[in-house]
Design a protein around this motif. Structure first.
Motif, PDB file in Angstrom:
ATOM      1  N   LEU A   1      -2.653   4.905   9.160  1.00  0.00           N
ATOM      2  CA  LEU A   1      -1.350   5.110   8.533  1.00  0.00           C
ATOM      3  C   LEU A   1      -1.269   6.448   7.806  1.00  0.00           C
ATOM      4  O   LEU A   1      -0.173   6.920   7.504  1.00  0.00           O
ATOM      5  N   GLY A   2      -2.411   7.053   7.511  1.00  0.00           N
ATOM      6  CA  GLY A   2      -2.402   8.310   6.776  1.00  0.00           C
ATOM      7  C   GLY A   2      -2.231   8.123   5.284  1.00  0.00           C
ATOM      8  O   GLY A   2      -1.855   9.063   4.581  1.00  0.00           O
ATOM      9  N   LEU A   3      -2.498   6.903   4.782  1.00  0.00           N
ATOM     10  CA  LEU A   3      -2.400   6.631   3.350  1.00  0.00           C
ATOM     11  C   LEU A   3      -3.767   6.910   2.717  1.00  0.00           C
ATOM     12  O   LEU A   3      -4.583   6.018   2.525  1.00  0.00           O
TER      13      LEU A   3
ATOM     14  N   SER B   1      10.244  11.021   6.162  1.00  0.00           N
ATOM     15  CA  SER B   1       8.787  10.984   6.230  1.00  0.00           C
ATOM     16  C   SER B   1       8.231  10.369   4.945  1.00  0.00           C
ATOM     17  O   SER B   1       8.936  10.265   3.933  1.00  0.00           O
ATOM     18  N   ILE B   2       6.949  10.018   4.963  1.00  0.00           N
ATOM     19  CA  ILE B   2       6.373   9.450   3.745  1.00  0.00           C
ATOM     20  C   ILE B   2       6.206  10.527   2.677  1.00  0.00           C
ATOM     21  O   ILE B   2       6.204  10.207   1.485  1.00  0.00           O
TER      22      ILE B   2
ATOM     23  N   ALA C   1       0.835  -1.201   0.000  1.00  0.00           N
ATOM     24  CA  ALA C   1       0.000   0.000   0.000  1.00  0.00           C
ATOM     25  C   ALA C   1       0.872   1.254   0.000  1.00  0.00           C
ATOM     26  O   ALA C   1       0.610   2.215  -0.734  1.00  0.00           O
ATOM     27  N   LEU C   2       1.914   1.246   0.818  1.00  0.00           N
ATOM     28  CA  LEU C   2       2.808   2.407   0.918  1.00  0.00           C
ATOM     29  C   LEU C   2       3.494   2.701  -0.402  1.00  0.00           C
ATOM     30  O   LEU C   2       3.548   3.855  -0.848  1.00  0.00           O
TER      31      LEU C   2
ATOM     32  N   LEU D   1       5.949   3.176   9.012  1.00  0.00           N
ATOM     33  CA  LEU D   1       6.009   3.395   7.571  1.00  0.00           C
ATOM     34  C   LEU D   1       7.434   3.648   7.110  1.00  0.00           C
ATOM     35  O   LEU D   1       7.842   3.171   6.044  1.00  0.00           O
ATOM     36  N   ASN D   2       8.197   4.391   7.899  1.00  0.00           N
ATOM     37  CA  ASN D   2       9.598   4.642   7.564  1.00  0.00           C
ATOM     38  C   ASN D   2      10.354   3.328   7.435  1.00  0.00           C
ATOM     39  O   ASN D   2      11.081   3.101   6.448  1.00  0.00           O
ATOM     40  N   TYR D   3      10.149   2.418   8.401  1.00  0.00           N
ATOM     41  CA  TYR D   3      10.868   1.148   8.331  1.00  0.00           C
ATOM     42  C   TYR D   3      10.384   0.292   7.168  1.00  0.00           C
ATOM     43  O   TYR D   3      11.200  -0.296   6.443  1.00  0.00           O
TER      44      TYR D   3
END
Length: 520
Positions: free
Chosen positions: A87-89, A320-321, A46-47, A302-304
């Motif tokens: 997650l803010g996606l 950051s994303i 997803a990311l 998310l970073n990892y």
């Protein structure tokens, strides 16, 4: 048959990735099945899709593949939505967001699949197959014994009307199979380069079960085609199905069912666990719920996960994303498997914890402390103020937020619920700790002002200077008596927050424990 043109001299430029698609027209999708709890491999996919869409200013489509009635659940569907929200996606089209290509749940698109299946069969692109499971297995065994490919042998490809009538008279049910071309399928994978599959390894595959239920092999490419998906970024485990999907994409365009370019594919590396094996959905560390329960920050997690196959730069691991989206280049994704390292995930998360504003961090700790029973629902204003004051004491010591429970419990538990760690008692509250506690008690009782500075000065004078003890031996008994543990937030600041009354009461209550050690 070259379904997607192969580009010589592949480079990592956006121009290569886009091909004939304008940046603003990029459309990618995240299409999970609502079965079980979301796992980290799913979140990584997803990311990457989200970052790809945001990099080009395109569209991120969220689609639910819920045609498996036996395994799909509404609970899992709601969990998927909640996961992306947490997650803010954010998604541009899909459940709740809507869009011109809906509905975005496959269970609501069955008529579309039935119509497409009929058109494929009528055009000769697909055919009915009456072979029984036993017959298929018998022929596969014979092919394997002869050292030949064991895929479907095309027995029902060109049945006569009489043969069809005979099978149906027997009461046989038919599946619908795709008629694959007798040609090599070649395409350029955005991660792995040129891939070719010859006709000997392309078998006619099932599109629709005998009961009329469409399979993934039909619904996934049909939805991609009808929704105008331009790029498909998905796991390496799906790579083997790509040539078959490209065959179907080609047929959909030949029949005028779909228009526009065939999607470009990029297959992301597997996420592996211990021993280099694919991280199982049943492995504890694969479940997203583990990271929610332990208090990972969305930024840290998310970073990892972004690092599992891609990096923003050789010397930069923390970003950051939004920074990821700006720099994201799918051709720089490493095709090699990415090993999930929980300790590194915790370390990355710890950096994000330390970088948070204190008020922000304290607010994020509230649910964890509520779950543990240390804070009420809702928390009292007094407990919120105490937590905000205590947060700087633990911020540098935490990798994940659930570590705050053990560190801060001594501040929030009632006196009748406060307990000492028995292992630490045995190691620290020995007979020689009694004079230390008595001296500390006297020094603290004499204080007119209860501040970190006055507490530190009083204890140093009484214990380090007065008893001539090294700081570790001087302050260890006080720490265990007051916080219950050998490891705690900074002692003097902790005593100030705990308050004079509770501090002195806990020292008094701990004195008999040293006598118990003497008797033992």
């Amino acid at each position: 048959m070259r379904v997607i043109p192969v580009t010589d001299g592949v480079d990592s430029s956006d121009a290569f990735v886009l091909g004939d698609v304008a940046a603003k027209d990029v459309r990618v999708r995240f299409c999970p099945s609502p079965t079980g709890n979301p796992h980290v491999g799913l979140v990584r996919s997803a990311l990457y899709n989200w970052a790809f869409a945001r990099h080009f200013g395109g569209t991120f489509v969220f689609r639910i593949e819920d045609t498996d009635a036996e395994r799909d659940t509404e609970e899992s569907y709601e969990a998927l939505l909640a996961t992306l929200r947490w997650l803010g996606l954010d998604w541009d089209e899909g459940p709740e967001a809507g869009g011109e290509y809906g509905p975005y749940r496959q269970s609501e698109r069955r008529e579309i699949y039935a119509d497409v299946a009929t058109k494929l069969r009528e055009a000769g692109k697909a055919y009915r197959c009456y072979c029984s499971a036993a017959e298929l297995e018998e022929r596969r065994d014979a092919a394997r014994a002869a050292g030949k490919p064991s895929g479907y042998d095309g027995k029902c490809r060109d049945l006569t009307d009489e043969q069809v009538a005979a099978y149906e008279a027997e009461g046989r049910e038919a599946v619908l199979r795709m008629r694959t071309p007798d040609e090599t399928v070649t395409f350029t994978d955005l991660v792995r380069g040129e891939i070719s599959v010859d006709e000997h390894n392309l078998f006619d595959y099932v599109l629709v079960r005998a009961n009329g239920h469409p399979l993934y092999t039909l619904v996934n490419p049909v939805d991609d085609a009808l929704m105008g998906i331009t790029h498909v970024l998905r796991g390496e485990d799906l790579l083997s199905s790509t040539p078959r999907q490209l065959v179907l994409h080609e047929a959909l365009r030949e029949l005028g069912i779909a228009s526009g370019p065939i999607p470009r594919f990029g297959h992301l590396p597997l996420v592996t666990g211990e021993g280099g094996k694919k991280l199982s959905k049943r492995a504890p560390e694969s479940s997203l719920q583990l990271y929610l329960d332990r208090g990972f920050l969305r930024e840290g997690l998310l970073n990892y996960l972004a690092l599992l196959g891609w990096s923003i730069g050789e010397d930069q691991e923390v970003f950051s994303i939004d920074e990821m989206a700006e720099a994201f280049d799918i051709t720089r994704v490493n095709a090699a498997a990415a090993r999930f390292d929980l300790k590194k995930a915790e370390a990355i998360n710890g950096i994000w914890v330390r970088n948070l504003d204190v008020n922000d961090l304290s607010e994020r700790m509230v649910p964890i402390l509520q779950e543990s029973g240390l804070l009420a629902h809702p928390p009292t204003p007094e407990s919120v103020e105490l937590l905000r004051a205590a947060t700087p004491l633990v911020q540098e010591r935490m990798g994940v937020l659930d570590e705050s429970v053990g560190m801060l419990a001594f501040l929030f538990v009632d006196d009748d619920a406060f307990t000492l760690d028995e292992g630490d008692v045995a190691k620290v509250l020995k007979p020689d700790a009694k004079p230390v506690l008595e001296a500390a008690q006297s020094a603290l009782e004499a204080l007119d002002e209860w501040t970190t500075e006055t507490i530190e000065e009083a204890l140093r004078v009484a214990l380090v200077d007065g008893l001539e003890l090294k700081p570790r031996l001087a302050f260890g008994p006080v720490r265990v008596a007051v916080t219950g543990r050998r490891v705690s937030p900074p002692l003097f600041e902790s005593l100030e927050l705990l308050g004079r009354e509770k501090t002195l009461a806990r020292i008094e209550a701990a004195l008999p424990r040293t006598e118990a050690s003497t008797q033992t």
